[in-house]
Every structure is written in structure tokens, then in C-alpha cells.
Write an enzyme that holds these catalytic residues in place. Structure first.
Site, mmCIF file in Angstrom:
data_model
loop_
_atom_site.group_PDB
_atom_site.id
_atom_site.type_symbol
_atom_site.label_atom_id
_atom_site.label_comp_id
_atom_site.label_asym_id
_atom_site.label_seq_id
_atom_site.Cartn_x
_atom_site.Cartn_y
_atom_site.Cartn_z
ATOM 1 N N GLY A 41 0.625 -1.575 -0.124
ATOM 2 C CA GLY A 41 -0.067 0.046 0.168
ATOM 3 C C GLY A 41 1.332 1.234 0.039
ATOM 4 C CD GLU A 53 7.347 -5.443 -2.185
ATOM 5 O OE1 GLU A 53 7.137 -5.249 -3.309
ATOM 6 O OE2 GLU A 53 7.868 -6.646 -2.094
ATOM 7 C CB CYS A 111 3.342 0.514 -6.736
ATOM 8 S SG CYS A 111 3.004 -1.080 -7.650
HETATM 9 P P1 NAD Z 1 -3.350 2.536 1.437
HETATM 10 O O1 NAD Z 1 -2.535 2.523 2.302
HETATM 11 O O2 NAD Z 1 -4.521 3.916 1.693
HETATM 12 O O3 NAD Z 1 -4.039 1.033 1.736
HETATM 13 C C1 NAD Z 1 -3.489 -0.414 1.119
HETATM 14 C C2 NAD Z 1 -4.363 -0.941 3.395
HETATM 15 O O4 NAD Z 1 -3.637 -0.101 4.267
HETATM 16 C C3 NAD Z 1 -5.014 -1.348 2.742
HETATM 17 O O5 NAD Z 1 -5.919 -2.173 3.550
HETATM 18 C C4 NAD Z 1 -6.303 -0.236 3.406
HETATM 19 O O6 NAD Z 1 -7.425 -0.645 3.859
HETATM 20 C C5 NAD Z 1 -5.621 0.392 4.224
HETATM 21 N N1 NAD Z 1 -5.219 1.053 5.224
HETATM 22 C C6 NAD Z 1 -5.349 2.141 5.099
HETATM 23 N N2 NAD Z 1 -5.359 3.300 5.848
HETATM 24 C C7 NAD Z 1 -4.737 2.427 6.692
HETATM 25 C C8 NAD Z 1 -4.686 3.124 8.179
HETATM 26 N N3 NAD Z 1 -4.797 4.564 8.630
HETATM 27 N N4 NAD Z 1 -4.227 1.803 9.651
HETATM 28 C C9 NAD Z 1 -4.199 1.196 8.836
HETATM 29 N N5 NAD Z 1 -3.931 0.489 7.587
HETATM 30 C C10 NAD Z 1 -4.984 1.280 6.811
HETATM 31 O O7 NAD Z 1 -3.020 2.046 -0.195
HETATM 32 P P2 NAD Z 1 -3.597 1.666 -1.693
HETATM 33 O O8 NAD Z 1 -4.312 3.864 -1.962
HETATM 34 O O9 NAD Z 1 -5.110 0.863 -1.496
HETATM 35 O O10 NAD Z 1 -3.069 1.718 -2.410
HETATM 36 C C11 NAD Z 1 -2.321 2.125 -3.897
HETATM 37 C C12 NAD Z 1 -1.154 2.445 -2.692
HETATM 38 O O11 NAD Z 1 -0.370 0.882 -2.716
HETATM 39 C C13 NAD Z 1 0.174 3.241 -3.489
HETATM 40 O O12 NAD Z 1 1.116 4.358 -2.689
HETATM 41 C C14 NAD Z 1 0.797 2.066 -4.887
HETATM 42 O O13 NAD Z 1 1.410 2.461 -5.320
HETATM 43 C C15 NAD Z 1 0.541 1.654 -3.638
HETATM 44 N N6 NAD Z 1 1.162 -0.019 -3.903
HETATM 45 C C16 NAD Z 1 2.555 -0.859 -4.024
HETATM 46 C C17 NAD Z 1 2.690 -1.808 -4.783
HETATM 47 C C18 NAD Z 1 3.950 -3.063 -4.919
HETATM 48 O O14 NAD Z 1 4.526 -4.010 -4.455
HETATM 49 N N7 NAD Z 1 4.879 -1.874 -4.197
HETATM 50 C C19 NAD Z 1 1.434 -2.718 -5.359
HETATM 51 C C20 NAD Z 1 -0.131 -2.190 -5.363
HETATM 52 C C21 NAD Z 1 0.395 -0.909 -4.821
#
Ligand code: NAD
Length: 493
Positions: A237, A259, A293
Site C-alpha cells: 500500500g 511493498e 506502483c
Molecule cells: P493504502 O495505503 O491507502 O491502503 C492499503 C491498505 O491499508 C488497505 O487495506 C487499507 O484499508 C489499509 N489502510 C489504509 N489506511 C490505514 C490506516 N490508517 N491504518 C491501517 N491500515 C490502513 O494504499 P492504497 O491506496 O490501497 O493503494 C495504493 C498504494 O499501494 C500506492 O502507494 C501504490 O504504489 C501501493 N502499491 C504498491 C505495490 C508494490 O508492490 N510496491 C503494489 C500495489 C500498490
């Protein structure tokens, strides 16, 4: 028409959490709607579990761990391969579910199902190869070595942009290693995760081995990260949330794999055919409507071919179709929600206010409120948000550079270090730039770079650890060292 009527197997659409092999209601009665980002219609509802229900998932994973770890690796392999077969058999339904909740075009969703399933097959086999070592002994009359053991319960927290593959890339590795897992999918895209649970059950994965919990994200992660019985956290995330979870895992000294975000440079050398490079850059930028990403966020083009490159990029971009991913030949679906559209617009406005040029991008053509038409900006500079922040939107920014040293400095000018692209046929330039880039993955003359055998991951603020490849399973294994003294050595004889 209801969602389940769009599936040939309606039982893949589940509106419950999945804990200890049971479909579970939230005991507090709270439910959240899940929306189709293309139409804004509610697809269904999911329960938010109470705190004690999340703890119950840990109890279930703990009980199941005893039996799951005790299976032979080839027995776990058979169950995972059965899961793989079911993912393949139901790929059309899984793709439809994904397009409905995530918005990506159906062909891309099919590709993700294929990609996600491929990790299950890969790790099913890798589980049979978790070899230890024999160590030449410096201790008289002793045999030394290592064995690999599963870490225990793994919590897996995943994003909405790849609702299925980001789960299987973690869960299959953990389960093949002998761990049990608790998945917390993104609230925007829970149905892919729940379909995975339904198919895991049909594959004979025992109750408690694969659990899916749903609820308030900060609350769920606080419980999972704070639980001493959860031995590993794997998160995909944003970097913002990744930092938060890393802190939350400090007290229990967990194994943490992250990641996180990317801000990929796409470097085009002066020797390149500008048309070929521009078409590749369009493909690398607009996949998943830029919500990727690996998206080419900063396109750095040698000044000698800049203008031609921009013309070809604009031409190719103009041919992209934007619409509902379930309908016809669509290249870009909607963004995940309204806030993502607002963020994209703000990033464009910021760049324009600081001197970027808008080459193309007309939002009046957007087919719905969650859609964002592709935008092309030139003259992008270091002081703009688009340079430093992941836009996570179909906004392409191009910058001209003069020489290799300058472009290396530009490319590394970011807190992120996930992936980078280089387009050039000059082998000296390839080697120099590839070695100097501070990124975990560098792709040369290829847009596609991922797959099960690949160690996927980033450096700097893009994360910790690697997923996939021959090392991906190590995130879920402990190394136990043993020293076997010969009989009689205790008395010193
Ligand atoms: P996000 O960080 O908002 O959410 C990811 C997960 O965390 C979700 O399950 C969400 O419900 C949870 N979450 C959100 N806020 C939280 C909090 N305060 N406390 C605990 N958990 C929480 O990310 P997103 O918007 O779902 O995804 C996009 C991001 O993911 C981008 O930054 C992208 O680059 C990254 N990403 C990275 C990869 C990789 O392999 N490096 C792959 C896909 C996506």
C-alpha cells in the site's frame, strides 16, 4: 441486475468475512457498502468485524497453524495446486468481480487473475525447496546446520489496485512455508479476496489457514500489529500507511515486509527511435489508469528527441479509450473514487501553476464522475507535486535532460525506489545508468518486468523485503541453526 447474476458461479460473491472456515457477520451490526467505481452503484455490503472477532481470527489461525505446519511440504503443495486449478477454472467470474469493484478493463482483470494464480503455482512448488544448509564445523565432534521453519501467523494487508494478485503473492508464499494467514483487503475491493476464500475452501485448505477479516482499517491493523501471536506482517500500500504499520509492529518485534509506493522514472536515451519509445512510455504510464506502483511517473527524454517524442506520445495517448471496463474495447477504466479524481486534478493544477505546459487532456470528455481523461504535461520540474508524489492517475509528465549524469540525478531525486525504466540501445549507457539507479527493479527496453520468478520490491521509502522469486518465501521462514555434538562430547571426550 445484481452482481451475483453476472457470475456463472454466484457463490463466488460473498458479503461476509471468512474466519475459521466460516462465513461471518459483524456482531456490532455495522456494514459498509462497496461501489462500482464506473457507475457509482452499490455492488453489495461487507460487515465490519468487532475487535474480539479480529482476535478470534488470530485464535483460529493459531489453532490451524499446529496442523498446517505439520503437513509435509508436498501435501501443502497439493492443496495449493488445487486452489490454483480453481482460480483458473473460475477466471472469468473472478475477472468480472474485479472489474466491477476495481474498475479496470476486463482484459486487464483477466490478466491479473492469471498473474495472481501464477504465484499460487510458483509458491506451491517453492514450498518443496525450503532447503537448509550443512555447515562445515569449526567445533570438534559436532555437526552444524540449519533448517527452515514457518514463522507462524502472518497478517496480510493489501491495496485496491490489484485486489487479487497482491493477496496471492503473499498468501501463497506464506501458506507454502507452513504459515497460516489473516488477510485484510482494502475496503474498496473486498469481493476478490472473499472469492479467493471460497475457492480456498473448495480446494481443501483447512479452516483457519486462510482467513479474511473486514473492518475499520486503523482498528484492524492496530489489533493485528499489536498481537504477539501474529509473527509477520506483510503490507502492500502507500508509504504513509506502511510507516504507520512499521511503528505499530515495533512492540512485538515482528517480521515486516513492505511493498510501498513507486515514482518510476522512464529514461529515454538520445539513440532511441522516438516513436518506439513514446509508445512504450504510454503503455508504462496508463496501465490500470495510472493507478499502478510501476507506472512511469516521470518521463525523462533526451533533449535531442524531446519534441518528436512528445508528438508521438500525444498521438498514441489520443487513441486511448476511456469508459466502463465491462463494455467493449476500453483502455482506461475509472479511478477508484472521487477523491482520486480530485487528487489528479490538483496535481495537474499545481504543475500548470508552476509553469508546466498542457499538451493534451480535456476533462469535459470524461464519461462519468470517477473518470479522469489522460493528461500530458511537458516542462515538468522538480518543484512540482507531480515530480515527488505518486499521482496514481493517468497524468503523464515529461522532462527534457541533457546528459546521462543529469538524468541519473533526476531519476534518483525521489524518496521512492521501486522500479525504473531505461530505453536505449547503447550498452555502455544501459550499464552506467542501470548501476547508478537507486531502485529495486530496473527494466531495460521492456515495459513488462514482473512475474512469479522475479524478486519484486523496492529500496528507500518503497519498502522492505522482496515478494516472488526464490527469496519471496523467506519472508515467512525462520532459520533455525543446530549444533549436534557427538555422543560423549558433553563430557569432553
Ligand atoms: P493504502 O495505503 O491507502 O491502503 C492499503 C491498505 O491499508 C488497505 O487495506 C487499507 O484499508 C489499509 N489502510 C489504509 N489506511 C490505514 C490506516 N490508517 N491504518 C491501517 N491500515 C490502513 O494504499 P492504497 O491506496 O490501497 O493503494 C495504493 C498504494 O499501494 C500506492 O502507494 C501504490 O504504489 C501501493 N502499491 C504498491 C505495490 C508494490 O508492490 N510496491 C503494489 C500495489 C500498490
Amino acid at each position: 441486475m445484481t452482481l451475483s447474476s453476472k457470475l456463472s458461479d454466484p457463490r463466488l460473491f460473498r458479503q461476509y468475512a471468512y474466519v475459521d472456515g466460516k462465513w461471518t457477520h459483524g456482531e456490532g451490526g455495522r456494514e459498509e457498502a462497496v461501489f462500482d467505481p464506473a457507475t457509482g452503484e452499490a455492488l453489495g455490503h461487507i460487515p465490519w468485524l468487532e475487535a474480539h472477532q479480529i482476535t478470534a481470527a488470530v485464535d483460529a489461525a493459531e489453532a490451524a497453524f499446529v496442523h498446517w505446519r505439520a503437513l509435509r511440504a508436498d501435501e501443502r503443495c497439493e492443496r495449493l495446486l488445487a486452489w490454483y486449478d480453481l482460480l483458473q477454472a473460475h477466471r472469468e467470474d473472478l475477472a468480472t468481480l474485479m472489474t466491477l469493484e476495481q474498475g479496470k478493463p476486463l482484459p486487464d482483470a483477466r490478466g491479473e487473475v492469471e498473474y495472481g494464480a501464477s504465484f499460487v503455482r510458483w509458491f506451491a512448488e517453492e514450498g518443496k525447496r525450503t532447503f537448509g544448509q550443512t555447515i562445515p564445523s569449526p567445533i570438534p565432534n559436532a555437526s552444524l546446520g540449519t533448517i527452515k521453519e514457518p514463522v507462524g501467523i502472518a497478517a496480510l494487508i493489501t491495496p485496491w489496485n490489484f485486489p487479487l494478485a497482491m493477496i496471492t503473492r503473499k498468501a501463497a508464499a506464506a501458506m507454502a512455508a507452513g504459515c497460516t494467514v489473516i488477510v485484510k483487503p482494502a475496503g474498496e475491493t473486498p469481493f476478490s479476496a472473499l472469492a479467493l476464500a471460497e475457492l480456498a475452501e473448495r480446494a481443501g485448505i483447512p479452516a483457519g489457514v486462510f482467513n479474511v477479516v473486514l473492518g475499520d482499517p486503523p482498528e484492524v491493523s492496530r489489533i493485528l500489529c499489536g498481537e504477539d501471536r501474529v509473527k509477520a506482517l506483510s503490507f502492500t500500500g502507500s508509504t504513509r500507511v506502511g510507516r504507520l504499520l512499521l511503528e505499530q509492529c515495533a512492540n512485538t518485534v515482528k517480521r515486516v515486509s513492505l511493498e510501498l509506493g513507486g515514482n518510476a522514472p522512464f529514461i529515454v536515451g538520445p539513440d532511441m527511435d522516438p516513436r518506439e519509445a513514446a509508445f512504450a512510455a504510454v503503455a508504462a504510464k496508463f496501465q490500470t489508469a495510472g493507478q499502478d506502483c510501476l507506472a512511469a511517473d516521470r518521463i525523462l527524454v533526451h533533449e535531442s528527441i524531446h519534441d518528436e517524442f512528445v508528438a508521438h506520445f500525444a498521438e498514441r495517448m489520443a487513441a486511448l479509450t476511456v469508459g466502463n471496463g465491462l463494455e467493449g474495447e476500453i483502455d482506461l477504466g475509472p479511478l477508484i473514487h472521487r477523491q482520486a479524481v480530485e487528487k489528479a486534478a490538483a496535481i495537474v493544477d499545481d504543475a500548470l501553476s508552476k509553469g508546466a505546459t498542457l499538451v493534451a487532456g480535456d476533462q469535459s470528455q470524461a464519461p462519468g464522475e470517477n473518470f479522469f481523461m489522460p493528461v500530458l504535461l511537458t516542462g515538468v520540474t522538480h518543484d512540482m507535486k507531480i515530480w515527488h508524489e505518486e499521482s496514481f492517475a493517468p497524468v503523464a509528465g515529461i522532462t527534457a535532460y541533457a546528459n546521462d549524469d543529469q538524468v541519473i540525478e533526476m531519476a534518483n531525486d525521489t524518496e521512492y525506489g521501486l522500479a525504473a525504466y531505461i530505453y536505449t540501445h547503447d550498452i555502455r549507457r544501459i550499464w552506467k545508468i542501470m548501476r547508478a539507479l537507486e531502485f529495486g527493479m530496473v527494466s531495460v527496453n521492456s515495459v513488462k518486468m514482473t512475474g512469479p520468478p522475479v524478486p519484486f520490491g523496492g529500496v528507500k521509502h518503497s519498502g522492505l523485503g522482496r515478494e516472488g522469486g526464490v527469496t519471496g518465501i523467506d519472508e515467512y521462514l525462520e532459520t533455525k541453526y543446530y549444533c549436534l555434538g557427538a555422543l560423549g562430547s558433553v563430557s569432553g571426550s
